[in-house]
Design a protein around this motif. Structure first.
Motif, PDB file in Angstrom:
ATOM      1  N   UNK A 185       0.563  -1.134  -0.020  1.00 12.42           N
ATOM      2  CA  UNK A 185       0.259   0.099   0.182  1.00 12.42           C
ATOM      3  C   UNK A 185       1.053   0.838  -0.049  1.00 12.42           C
ATOM      4  N   UNK A 186       0.256   2.475  -0.754  1.00 12.60           N
ATOM      5  CA  UNK A 186       1.097   3.268  -0.880  1.00 12.60           C
ATOM      6  C   UNK A 186       0.575   4.902   0.753  1.00 12.60           C
ATOM      7  N   UNK A 187       2.303   4.415   1.166  1.00 11.39           N
ATOM      8  CA  UNK A 187       1.646   5.274   2.276  1.00 11.39           C
ATOM      9  C   UNK A 187       0.775   6.305   1.897  1.00 11.39           C
ATOM     10  N   UNK A 188       0.713   7.358   0.951  1.00  5.82           N
ATOM     11  CA  UNK A 188      -0.121   8.358   1.018  1.00  5.82           C
ATOM     12  C   UNK A 188      -1.641   8.840   0.427  1.00  5.82           C
ATOM     13  N   UNK A 189      -1.649   7.544  -0.615  1.00  6.20           N
ATOM     14  CA  UNK A 189      -2.447   7.125  -0.589  1.00  6.20           C
ATOM     15  C   UNK A 189      -3.447   6.364   0.319  1.00  6.20           C
ATOM     16  N   UNK A 190      -2.766   5.344   1.223  1.00  4.76           N
ATOM     17  CA  UNK A 190      -3.475   5.111   2.785  1.00  4.76           C
ATOM     18  C   UNK A 190      -3.789   6.196   4.088  1.00  4.76           C
ATOM     19  N   UNK A 191      -3.119   7.031   4.082  1.00  5.16           N
ATOM     20  CA  UNK A 191      -3.631   8.744   4.507  1.00  5.16           C
ATOM     21  C   UNK A 191      -4.550   9.177   4.421  1.00  5.16           C
ATOM     22  N   UNK A 192      -5.071   9.296   3.007  1.00 12.90           N
ATOM     23  CA  UNK A 192      -5.615   9.881   2.877  1.00 12.90           C
ATOM     24  C   UNK A 192      -6.637   9.513   3.004  1.00 12.90           C
ATOM     25  N   UNK A 193      -7.440   7.787   2.174  1.00 10.07           N
ATOM     26  CA  UNK A 193      -8.255   7.183   3.130  1.00 10.07           C
ATOM     27  C   UNK A 193      -8.769   6.748   4.432  1.00 10.07           C
ATOM     28  N   UNK A 194      -7.466   6.894   5.096  1.00 13.88           N
ATOM     29  CA  UNK A 194      -7.535   6.998   6.502  1.00 13.88           C
ATOM     30  C   UNK A 194      -8.472   8.425   7.265  1.00 13.88           C
ATOM     31  N   UNK A 195      -7.923   9.347   6.309  1.00  9.79           N
ATOM     32  CA  UNK A 195      -8.871  10.263   6.762  1.00  9.79           C
ATOM     33  C   UNK A 195      -9.769  10.632   6.536  1.00  9.79           C
ATOM     34  N   UNK A 196     -10.296   9.951   5.626  1.00  9.12           N
ATOM     35  CA  UNK A 196     -11.471  10.023   5.404  1.00  9.12           C
ATOM     36  C   UNK A 196     -12.284   9.273   5.939  1.00  9.12           C
ATOM     37  N   UNK A 197     -11.665   7.992   6.354  1.00 14.45           N
ATOM     38  CA  UNK A 197     -12.663   7.604   6.794  1.00 14.45           C
ATOM     39  C   UNK A 197     -12.643   7.847   8.659  1.00 14.45           C
TER      40      UNK A 197
ATOM     41  N   UNK B 200      -9.540   4.263  12.677  1.00 12.28           N
ATOM     42  CA  UNK B 200      -9.691   4.267  10.822  1.00 12.28           C
ATOM     43  C   UNK B 200      -8.872   3.754  10.090  1.00 12.28           C
ATOM     44  N   UNK B 201      -7.830   4.070  10.924  1.00 12.05           N
ATOM     45  CA  UNK B 201      -6.323   3.646   9.687  1.00 12.05           C
ATOM     46  C   UNK B 201      -6.156   1.852   9.843  1.00 12.05           C
ATOM     47  N   UNK B 202      -6.816   1.503  10.721  1.00 12.45           N
ATOM     48  CA  UNK B 202      -7.418  -0.148  10.955  1.00 12.45           C
ATOM     49  C   UNK B 202      -8.844  -0.784  10.257  1.00 12.45           C
TER      50      UNK B 202
END
Length: 720
Positions: free
Chosen positions: A41-53, A136-138
């Motif tokens: 997983x791309x860390x920046x993409x994962x961070x944006x997805x986590x932020x959205x959740x 959210x990250x989990x």
């Protein structure tokens, strides 16, 4: 990524620090820090997805999203905490600091004690938003790893979601995220069970929807007639909860009857919320028969995480039980988004362990929908507890203020007794060092170390205090035995007889209140053994008036003693409970066995109605119970007054008047005992003495018998 950015902006607007975030991420890319994780997983993409959740499911706002993105770019490697604070503010810096601290916990095996680990996270995170971000990250990670080929890591992440993050989400009232984590964990860990339930739910969906429509149609009509604004929906139980229920009830899918619940959500002003919820309750229970045992009223007393709702179970069409949940729009948002939504409303009453915490939050609330009060909020839910690790990664909980010694005694009594200090995070510290949450603690021991009296004041836990006191007592006993053996051996070497009465006289003359203290100082060599023996000889010679010659042995039969005062016992004011808790009855203590306070006893009703109290081991007891069992009543001592009792002892020993002198000396030196009489018979070199003594209770009696048996020349002591 562009689509994600647009979705975030639709919730938050443009972040004022977007250029700064871009600078951090660009720097991380140049340094090669942005490495894909084990799942690719791309860390920046994962961070944006986590932020959205976090934004959509927990109401996280701009500072939280900023912290997520900066943390993904490893901002803490670029700037210090002070620099981050000056650029982005205290709130963002605190969240990043919390995320950094919690990341250090990844190396520990959290399965060992997941409840303690959840509490550690809550206390360690410092800011509540750190926990919201972690959950959210989990959730995002669980969504992304569906098709991964890293099966072992997928299982590990799923187990963490099940035993750590789902309960943590539940603790905070994030029921939607909790259910998603549980369902995805079941899907990845127990694939067959998950899809079996899912297929059966799909197969029964049409029939279930039709039943729900038939059930809610008349309710809908009545609510509209009452002028209420509302909407209704059916909610099917999560796959995970259905599976748990199947296992608990040991039945198949068809055996689960409450597969769904009806939710009625009112559009109601806050001042009318409770009234309108109970109005809906009244309308429904007029139409369908309720089950009063299944009523759950979380309107009057909300759950500790802010959850408010009214749950009822009614008997619907076709004699099926249906759960109905009644709540308002505000309550529904709190139920879906937990405490994050709860903070947005003023004056909500809660009850439970986190009452004070919630009250502090409510005091800081302001009338806005953007959670600006979060900037001033510091997580202190577990301020009275600390959570520390063993070197193996086990997690232990202690009260705040606990020390290295508390930790040592928690591991094992022997470790505590030999503790000389410890290592906290590889730094050597003394035994009184206080523990802090997240510490890794290792105990240092020495075989020469023994517990100290001052340790009792160093430790915080009652468990450690009790173990230290026990160890000190055992040490004193061992020292006493050692010192006593030493003294007896020295007396024997010098060919001097050790007489207990004379030794007691010496101990008191030396200023010791107890024999234990005397032997303790002897063991520690604070008293010289030879000096003690010399003083003993002086006292012995003085008592016997011997300076050069030793008087011939005199027969014990020459000894005669009786108290000239009249033998009157103190008025018996001890309390006895007779039969079925009857107090205040007249009774007498039987002369045949002379019971005293502390003896197991029973009552015997005489022919004239009076009650005699006997010991249970009275010589006459078996015959009384055999012939007159119906006159036996229960009796017990229930309170100690100032009474004294006459007891009779028979003492057998060598025929020597000196031994009898020692016996009488022991009794006369105890202020709480009174000698009444001694009658001596002697023959064949032995004497038999019958002693009558006044004393308080059985504990005094046992102590007296024990002392008399230690007198040199005494062969036997028994109570008559």
């Amino acid at each position: 990524m562009v689509r994600l950015r647009h979705r975030l902006r639709s919730h938050l607007g443009v972040l004022p620090v977007e250029n700064d975030i871009k600078e951090v991420i660009d720097h991380a890319m140049e340094q090669g820090w942005l490495i894909r994780d084990v799942f690719g997983l791309n860390p920046i993409m994962a961070a944006m997805q986590t932020a959205l959740v976090a934004v959509e499911e927990t109401s996280l706002r701009k500072d939280g999203v900023t912290a997520i993105m900066l943390n993904a770019g490893m901002v803490s490697k670029i700037w210090s905490s002070q620099e981050i604070e000056s650029r982005f503010g205290k709130s963002v810096a605190r969240i990043i600091r919390g995320l950094e601290k919690t990341r250090q916990l990844d190396k520990y095996n959290t399965a060992a004690d997941s409840e303690n680990f959840r509490n550690l996270l809550l206390s360690f995170a410092e800011d509540m938003r750190v926990i919201l971000i972690m959950i959210s990250a989990q959730v995002n990670l669980m969504r992304q790893i569906r098709d991964t080929e890293e099966v072992d890591m997928k299982q590990q992440v799923s187990q963490e979601s099940s035993y750590l993050f789902a309960p943590l989400a539940h603790k905070l009232g994030l029921y939607k995220l909790k259910s998603e984590l549980e369902d995805l964990s079941l899907k990845y860990l127990e694939h067959d069970a998950y899809y079996m339930i899912k297929e059966k739910l799909n197969a029964t969906k049409r029939a279930r929807d039709a039943y729900i429509a038939r059930f809610i149609a008349p309710i809908e009509k009545k609510l509209m007639e009452a002028g209420l604004r509302f909407h209704m929906k059916g909610r099917t139980k999560s796959i995970h909860s259905i599976w748990q229920k199947m296992k608990k009830q040991k039945c198949g899918f068809e055996g689960i009857y409450d597969l769904f619940a009806i939710r009625i959500i009112l559009d109601s002003p806050m001042e009318k919320e409770k009234m309108q919820c109970w109005q809906v309750y009244s309308i429904i229970t007029d139409m369908y028969t309720p089950n009063p045992r299944r009523l759950r009223d979380w309107l009057s007393v909300p759950k500790t995480n802010g959850y408010e709702s009214l749950h009822i179970t009614v008997l619907g069409p076709e004699n099926k039980w249906v759960e109905v949940q009644i709540r308002t729009e505000r309550m529904d948002e709190v139920a879906e988004k937990g405490l994050a939504a709860h903070w947005r409303y003023k004056g909500i009453k809660g009850e439970g362990n986190i009452d004070e915490w919630l009250n502090n939050i409510r005091a800081a609330l302001e009338s806005d929908d953007h959670m600006q009060m979060m900037d001033q909020f510091k997580m202190d839910l577990y301020e009275d507890e600390v959570f520390v690790f063993t070197p193996k990664g086990d997690l232990l909980r202690f009260p705040k203020g606990a020390t290295i010694l508390d930790f040592a005694y928690r591991i094992h009594s022997r470790i505590g007794n030999q503790c000389v200090g410890g290592k906290v995070n590889n730094k050597i510290v003394p035994v009184r060092e206080q523990l802090q949450s997240g510490d890794v603690v290792e105990i240092m021991t020495s075989a020469n170390q023994t517990p100290k009296q001052e340790w009792v004041n160093i430790v915080k836990t009652s468990r450690a205090k009790a173990k230290i006191r026990l160890a000190l007592k055992e040490t004193q006993v061992k020292e006493g035995l050692y010192a006593k053996e030493l003294l007896e051996r020295r007396f024997k070497n010098r060919k001097i007889d050790l007489v207990e009465g004379t030794l007691s006289h010496l101990i008191k003359k030396l200023g010791f209140k107890t024999t234990t203290d005397f032997y303790h100082q002897l063991a520690e060599e604070r008293l010289d053994v030879n000096e003690v023996i010399d003083k003993y000889v002086e006292i012995r010679n003085s008592e016997k008036n011997l300076s050069a010659t030793i008087a011939p042995t005199r027969s014990a039969e020459e000894f005669n003693y009786s108290d000239p005062t009249e033998e009157l016992l103190k008025q018996n004011d001890d309390v006895l409970v007779i039969d079925r808790d009857l107090k205040g009855l007249d009774y007498q203590l039987a002369r045949c066995c002379r019971p005293i306070f502390g003896d197991p006893i029973f009552g015997f009703v005489g022919v004239n109605g009076g009650i005699k109290i006997h010991r249970t081991d009275c010589p006459n007891a078996p015959e009384m119970k055999r012939r007159f069992g119906y006159r036996i009543v229960k009796a017990k001592w229930s309170g100690k007054g100032s009474s004294q009792y006459a007891i009779t002892l028979r003492v057998v020993g060598n025929d020597d008047i000196g031994i009898v002198n020692n016996i009488t000396s022991i009794i006369s030196k105890d202020e709480k005992m009174v000698m009444r009489s001694i009658n001596i018979d002697s023959h064949d070199g032995l004497f038999g003495g019958v002693l009558t003594v006044l004393l308080d209770d059985t504990s005094k009696l046992e102590a007296l018998i024990k002392k008399l048996r230690t007198v040199k020349g005494v062969k036997n002591v028994e109570r008559l």
